[in-house]
Scaffold this motif. Structure first.
Motif, PDB file in Angstrom:
ATOM      1  N   GLY A   6      31.313  27.684  34.379  1.00  0.00           N
ATOM      2  CA  GLY A   6      29.991  28.040  34.871  1.00  0.00           C
ATOM      3  C   GLY A   6      28.980  27.070  34.304  1.00  0.00           C
ATOM      4  N   ASP A   7      27.753  27.442  34.326  1.00  0.00           N
ATOM      5  CA  ASP A   7      26.713  26.607  33.763  1.00  0.00           C
ATOM      6  C   ASP A   7      26.560  26.999  32.310  1.00  0.00           C
ATOM      7  OD1 ASP A   7      25.535  28.879  35.619  1.00  0.00           O
ATOM      8  OD2 ASP A   7      24.333  28.799  33.793  1.00  0.00           O
ATOM      9  N   GLY A   8      27.361  26.567  31.535  1.00  0.00           N
ATOM     10  CA  GLY A   8      27.834  27.220  30.445  1.00  0.00           C
ATOM     11  C   GLY A   8      27.506  27.058  29.049  1.00  0.00           C
ATOM     12  N   ASP A   9      27.869  28.095  28.418  1.00  0.00           N
ATOM     13  CA  ASP A   9      27.706  28.209  26.994  1.00  0.00           C
ATOM     14  C   ASP A   9      29.038  27.990  26.298  1.00  0.00           C
ATOM     15  OD1 ASP A   9      28.846  30.441  27.992  1.00  0.00           O
ATOM     16  OD2 ASP A   9      27.385  31.859  27.210  1.00  0.00           O
ATOM     17  N   GLY A  14      28.470  36.187  27.440  1.00  0.00           N
ATOM     18  CA  GLY A  14      27.264  36.442  28.209  1.00  0.00           C
ATOM     19  C   GLY A  14      27.427  36.109  29.680  1.00  0.00           C
ATOM     20  N   GLN A  15      28.460  35.402  30.038  1.00  0.00           N
ATOM     21  CA  GLN A  15      28.723  35.027  31.423  1.00  0.00           C
ATOM     22  C   GLN A  15      29.727  36.020  32.001  1.00  0.00           C
ATOM     23  OE1 GLN A  15      30.768  31.297  31.852  1.00  0.00           O
ATOM     24  NE2 GLN A  15      29.826  30.891  33.814  1.00  0.00           N
ATOM     25  N   ARG A  16      29.494  36.431  33.229  1.00  0.00           N
ATOM     26  CA  ARG A  16      30.441  37.331  33.879  1.00  0.00           C
ATOM     27  C   ARG A  16      31.745  36.579  34.129  1.00  0.00           C
ATOM     28  NH1 ARG A  16      26.272  38.882  38.480  1.00  0.00           N
ATOM     29  NH2 ARG A  16      26.062  36.659  38.233  1.00  0.00           N
ATOM     30  N   ARG A  17      32.853  37.251  33.872  1.00  0.00           N
ATOM     31  CA  ARG A  17      34.173  36.642  34.027  1.00  0.00           C
ATOM     32  C   ARG A  17      34.958  37.434  35.068  1.00  0.00           C
ATOM     33  NH1 ARG A  17      32.804  37.635  29.108  1.00  0.00           N
ATOM     34  NH2 ARG A  17      34.342  39.271  28.854  1.00  0.00           N
ATOM     35  N   LEU A  18      35.390  36.746  36.122  1.00  0.00           N
ATOM     36  CA  LEU A  18      36.039  37.380  37.264  1.00  0.00           C
ATOM     37  C   LEU A  18      37.466  36.897  37.422  1.00  0.00           C
ATOM     38  CD1 LEU A  18      36.002  38.991  39.987  1.00  0.00           C
ATOM     39  CD2 LEU A  18      35.106  36.899  41.037  1.00  0.00           C
ATOM     40  N   ARG A  38      27.654  31.716  41.912  1.00  0.00           N
ATOM     41  CA  ARG A  38      26.832  32.845  41.484  1.00  0.00           C
ATOM     42  C   ARG A  38      26.798  32.977  39.956  1.00  0.00           C
ATOM     43  NH1 ARG A  38      26.601  37.189  45.739  1.00  0.00           N
ATOM     44  NH2 ARG A  38      27.229  36.104  47.620  1.00  0.00           N
ATOM     45  N   GLY A  39      27.453  32.059  39.264  1.00  0.00           N
ATOM     46  CA  GLY A  39      27.406  32.067  37.808  1.00  0.00           C
ATOM     47  C   GLY A  39      28.575  32.731  37.109  1.00  0.00           C
ATOM     48  N   TYR A  40      29.586  33.124  37.855  1.00  0.00           N
ATOM     49  CA  TYR A  40      30.762  33.730  37.242  1.00  0.00           C
ATOM     50  C   TYR A  40      31.715  32.643  36.741  1.00  0.00           C
ATOM     51  CZ  TYR A  40      29.848  38.303  39.471  1.00  0.00           C
ATOM     52  OH  TYR A  40      29.308  39.497  39.866  1.00  0.00           O
ATOM     53  N   ARG A  41      32.422  32.929  35.683  1.00  0.00           N
ATOM     54  CA  ARG A  41      33.569  32.128  35.285  1.00  0.00           C
ATOM     55  C   ARG A  41      34.746  32.789  35.988  1.00  0.00           C
ATOM     56  NH1 ARG A  41      36.393  31.979  29.579  1.00  0.00           N
ATOM     57  NH2 ARG A  41      38.026  30.511  30.101  1.00  0.00           N
ATOM     58  N   ALA A  54      46.695  35.420  32.498  1.00  0.00           N
ATOM     59  CA  ALA A  54      45.340  35.226  33.021  1.00  0.00           C
ATOM     60  C   ALA A  54      44.329  36.079  32.266  1.00  0.00           C
ATOM     61  CB  ALA A  54      45.297  35.544  34.515  1.00  0.00           C
ATOM     62  N   VAL A  55      44.692  37.312  31.966  1.00  0.00           N
ATOM     63  CA  VAL A  55      43.788  38.205  31.236  1.00  0.00           C
ATOM     64  C   VAL A  55      43.565  37.677  29.820  1.00  0.00           C
ATOM     65  CG1 VAL A  55      43.575  40.511  30.225  1.00  0.00           C
ATOM     66  CG2 VAL A  55      44.244  40.255  32.616  1.00  0.00           C
ATOM     67  N   ALA A  56      44.628  37.204  29.184  1.00  0.00           N
ATOM     68  CA  ALA A  56      44.497  36.670  27.825  1.00  0.00           C
ATOM     69  C   ALA A  56      43.595  35.433  27.798  1.00  0.00           C
ATOM     70  CB  ALA A  56      45.876  36.326  27.263  1.00  0.00           C
ATOM     71  N   ALA A  57      43.709  34.593  28.816  1.00  0.00           N
ATOM     72  CA  ALA A  57      42.916  33.354  28.857  1.00  0.00           C
ATOM     73  C   ALA A  57      41.455  33.607  29.236  1.00  0.00           C
ATOM     74  CB  ALA A  57      43.549  32.372  29.840  1.00  0.00           C
ATOM     75  N   LEU A  58      41.216  34.509  30.173  1.00  0.00           N
ATOM     76  CA  LEU A  58      39.865  34.705  30.713  1.00  0.00           C
ATOM     77  C   LEU A  58      39.102  35.868  30.073  1.00  0.00           C
ATOM     78  CD1 LEU A  58      37.799  33.825  32.926  1.00  0.00           C
ATOM     79  CD2 LEU A  58      38.885  35.508  34.420  1.00  0.00           C
ATOM     80  N   ARG A  59      39.800  36.922  29.687  1.00  0.00           N
ATOM     81  CA  ARG A  59      39.171  38.159  29.231  1.00  0.00           C
ATOM     82  C   ARG A  59      38.151  38.657  30.278  1.00  0.00           C
ATOM     83  NH1 ARG A  59      37.882  34.837  25.451  1.00  0.00           N
ATOM     84  NH2 ARG A  59      35.750  35.553  25.277  1.00  0.00           N
ATOM     85  N   PRO A  60      38.623  38.958  31.494  1.00  0.00           N
ATOM     86  CA  PRO A  60      37.689  39.303  32.583  1.00  0.00           C
ATOM     87  C   PRO A  60      36.974  40.632  32.362  1.00  0.00           C
ATOM     88  CG  PRO A  60      39.937  39.756  33.239  1.00  0.00           C
ATOM     89  CD  PRO A  60      40.018  39.062  31.906  1.00  0.00           C
ATOM     90  N   ASP A  61      35.750  40.702  32.897  1.00  0.00           N
ATOM     91  CA  ASP A  61      35.029  41.967  32.925  1.00  0.00           C
ATOM     92  C   ASP A  61      34.871  42.462  34.362  1.00  0.00           C
ATOM     93  OD1 ASP A  61      33.113  40.113  33.748  1.00  0.00           O
ATOM     94  OD2 ASP A  61      31.941  40.276  31.915  1.00  0.00           O
ATOM     95  N   HIS A  62      35.291  41.626  35.319  1.00  0.00           N
ATOM     96  CA  HIS A  62      35.308  41.974  36.741  1.00  0.00           C
ATOM     97  C   HIS A  62      36.647  41.509  37.315  1.00  0.00           C
ATOM     98  CE1 HIS A  62      30.994  41.897  35.934  1.00  0.00           C
ATOM     99  NE2 HIS A  62      30.808  42.591  37.051  1.00  0.00           N
ATOM    100  N   ALA A  63      37.138  42.217  38.345  1.00  0.00           N
ATOM    101  CA  ALA A  63      38.370  41.799  39.017  1.00  0.00           C
ATOM    102  C   ALA A  63      38.302  42.172  40.488  1.00  0.00           C
ATOM    103  CB  ALA A  63      39.595  42.445  38.371  1.00  0.00           C
TER     104      ALA A  63
END
Length: 188
Positions: A6-9, A14-18, A38-41, A54-63
């Motif tokens: 993303g436009d990242g940190d 703080g960034q939504r992860r999908l 839209r700013g999601y990783r 994938a979950v271990a690498a990304l730690r998503p908060d959306h799917a």
């Protein structure tokens, strides 16, 4: 796995992860690009076999989970994702919606359920609307048609069999080819 920055940190805090779980590679790429804008990783995988990594690498908060992943059921992914993080917002997409699968998806932890075709606007709205209902929604006065009831029974049996057509046909008491013809008419 596609992983877009993303436009990242840097670490994605703080960034939504999908996480997108979709076996149609073109649709998954299109959806991933749209959510990245839209700013999601975003990470995209094709099925349950890749889920843990994938979950271990990304730690998503959306799917976003396709209900049918080749011969696998997306419901198993919903259940696993919800077990990993009960607060994760999970939207199930399907090209063959039924009441039975919608109920099961929600029971297993999905926060919303959409019929295809759905775009990133629809999905993002479903993420935001999860957990809320609309008591003023108009009730359909027309009774459910026999064709719809038959389809829902067939689809529930398919889901119960892990989408194994031969086993579903046996349980439904019909020939496998007859069931395959009925499924073909519903554009599975």
């Amino acid at each position: 796995m596609s992983d877009g920055g993303g436009d990242g940190d840097g670490d994605g805090q703080g960034q939504r992860r999908l996480l997108i779980i979709e076996d149609d590679a073109m649709f998954a790429r299109t959806l991933a690009r749209s959510f990245e804008r839209r700013g999601y990783r975003v990470a995209a995988i094709a099925g349950p076999a890749e889920l843990e990594a994938a979950v271990a690498a990304l730690r998503p908060d959306h799917a976003v989970v396709d209900l049918r992943l080749g011969n696998a059921s997306g419901l198993t992914c919903v259940e696993r994702l919800h077990a990993i993080d009960p607060a994760m917002r999970i939207v199930v997409l399907t090209g063959f919606a039924s009441i039975a699968t919608a109920v099961e998806a929600v029971k297993l932890g999905a926060t919303n359920y959409l019929s295809k075709p759905a775009n990133s606007d629809d999905i993002e709205a479903a993420f935001e609307a999860s957990g809320t209902g609309d008591a003023s929604v108009e009730l359909d006065a027309a009774p459910t048609s026999l064709r719809t009831l038959e389809w829902e029974h067939i689809h529930q049996t398919l889901a119960d069999c892990g989408f194994n057509v031969s086993e579903a046909a046996r349980r439904l008491g019909m020939h496998r080819r007859t069931l395959a013809r009925k499924l073909g008419k519903r554009h599975l």
